[in-house]
Scaffold this active site. Structure first.
Site, short mmCIF file in Angstrom:
data_model
loop_
_atom_site.label_atom_id
_atom_site.label_comp_id
_atom_site.label_asym_id
_atom_site.label_seq_id
_atom_site.Cartn_x
_atom_site.Cartn_y
_atom_site.Cartn_z
CB CYS A 26 15.77 31.52 -76.43
SG CYS A 26 16.98 30.20 -76.33
CG HIS A 65 18.21 20.16 -69.15
ND1 HIS A 65 17.87 19.77 -67.88
CD2 HIS A 65 18.56 21.47 -69.07
CE1 HIS A 65 18.02 20.80 -67.05
NE2 HIS A 65 18.45 21.84 -67.74
#
Length: 435
Positions: free
Chosen positions: A52, A169
């Site tokens: 990330c 999510h």
């Protein structure tokens, strides 16, 4: 008075349950009569790496699950549980929740597509850079399905799946954050479709709202979704999880968002989460009377996380107690699936407490200051909101209304009494109502 939900066990909801905790030693001499706790872990998951741009948002999950597994071995739980390993999830299993395009993009069922970069719906772009990623993603989902099936069939007492990455999510057509496949949602769908399980409760205590799970089951009255998460009136993280979202069509009343607002002064802790379980989660869950309980067990509400990642202070022992309360439901058929959490010490402590509770060990005592502390004003207001919304949107004529006494009782007493006093008074009411 008549309560609309099954009365809670006096031994587990009275103050004495918090105060009088002792160590229990169990000698297992005949394993054949002992229904084990199932544990999911696959060494292949250690090969799963994520990259990330903002490393504070999502640290390496491989190191996280290795720390958890080491802890379970150190405390002796690993050898007392049954290791469960399933087969990689099939295309049809993934398709029960996700779109074909999403599946082919991120699982691919081909090594050629296992490491392709993809664009997600946040600022945290991520690349699955390990060639094993597609296989590991499917193995994580398949192993959770296998664990859920064994628990639902009674082959295992309950279980915990230590898998990566988190999935709550992910919606039908979109990945989000680090979530690619919604493992808990897929397991729930497979329980419905293949084992014909009629009612499933999903409790999501990750500090971030499980927007993907909510969307997938938003109109489904056979799945009750209850989330406890930081909301801040829509200003925290993705801004979803509004308390006014209660479901749609036949699913109205089967979506419950305990949406914490009011900031971190003070942060939510044990007193607030215990109050939420006593006043919202357990009354509605008992009324629903599920056949199986699935838990999106994120531990980023645990103490030790930065304000940006949650900033709450829920203790490890509290997570153990919440697990024990959920075991009152569905004849104990409870499956926890790891979601978020990046503070390794608090993560391992909390997971150890939860597995210990699943094994039937006595829950370690909660801090005395939490038992005598009143839930903070911000928590009281947040719980008032969800109780008010749910009481308005659940039809009494269909017997889907939570115990309305909880609403009255919480309004009247929460601002003046500690959790211990509330529990003592509410237990007296429960016993009187039953008589």
């Amino acid at each position: 008075a008549v309560m609309s939900h099954k009365p809670l066990s006096k031994s587990q909801s009275a103050p004495a349950f918090f105060q009088h905790i002792h160590t229990q030693t169990v000698m297992i001499t005949h394993p054949i009569i002992f229904v084990c706790v199932g544990l999911v872990f696959d060494s292949q998951m250690l090969k799963h790496e994520q990259d990330c741009k903002d490393t504070s948002f999502d640290p390496g999950y491989a190191g996280r699950i290795m720390s958890i597994w080491s802890r379970l071995q150190e405390c002796g739980f690993r050898n007392q549980c049954k290791l469960v390993k399933g087969s990689p999830a099939t295309f049809q299993e993934l398709l029960s929740v996700h779109s074909e395009q999403l599946i082919l993009s991120y699982a691919g069922f081909s090594e050629r597509t296992s490491s392709i970069p993809y664009q997600i719906q946040t600022d945290h772009d991520m690349v699955l850079k390990n060639p094993y990623s597609a296989t590991i993603l499917k193995m994580s989902v398949g192993s959770v399905i296998e664990l859920a099936f064994r628990v639902a069939r009674g082959e295992l007492r309950n279980g915990f799946a230590v898998v990566t990455p988190p999935g709550h999510h992910a919606s039908r057509t979109q990945t989000n954050g680090s979530s690619i496949f919604n493992t808990v949602a897929i397991a729930a769908k497979q329980l419905q479709e293949r084992l014909k399980v009629k009612k499933i409760l999903i409790v999501d205590w990750d500090v971030h709202h499980g927007n993907g799970t909510e969307e997938i089951f938003y109109s489904d009255p056979s799945v009750l979704y209850i989330s406890l998460h930081r909301y801040e009136n829509g200003s925290f993280l993705f801004g979803n999880g509004q308390p006014t979202r209660v479901g749609s069509d036949r699913g109205i009343g089967y979506n419950v968002n305990v949406a914490w607002s009011g900031g971190l002064n003070p942060p939510m802790g044990d007193a607030e989460y215990l109050a939420a379980f006593r006043m919202v989660v357990m009354p509605i869950a008992h009324e629903f009377s599920p056949d199986v309980v699935l838990v999106s067990a994120g531990f980023d509400a645990a103490e030790g996380h930065s304000e940006a990642l949650g900033g709450y202070r829920v203790s490890a022992n509290c997570f153990g107690f919440l697990t024990r309360k959920l075991m009152e439901l569905a004849e104990g058929r409870v499956v926890l699936v790891l979601e978020g959490g990046s503070s390794l010490t608090s993560l391992c402590d909390a997971l150890q407490a939860c597995v210990g509770a699943l094994m039937g060990n006595e829950v370690c005592p909660l801090a005395e200051e939490e038992l005598v502390r009143k839930p903070c004003t911000n928590a009281v207001e947040s719980l008032k909101t969800v109780l008010h919304v749910q009481s308005e949107n659940r039809s009494m004529s269909e017997k889907r209304c939570p115990c309305l006494f909880s609403v009255f009782f919480f309004y009247l007493f929460s601002s003046y009494y500690s959790l211990r006093q509330i529990l003592a008074f509410s237990e007296k009411f429960t016993v009187t109502s039953r008589e």
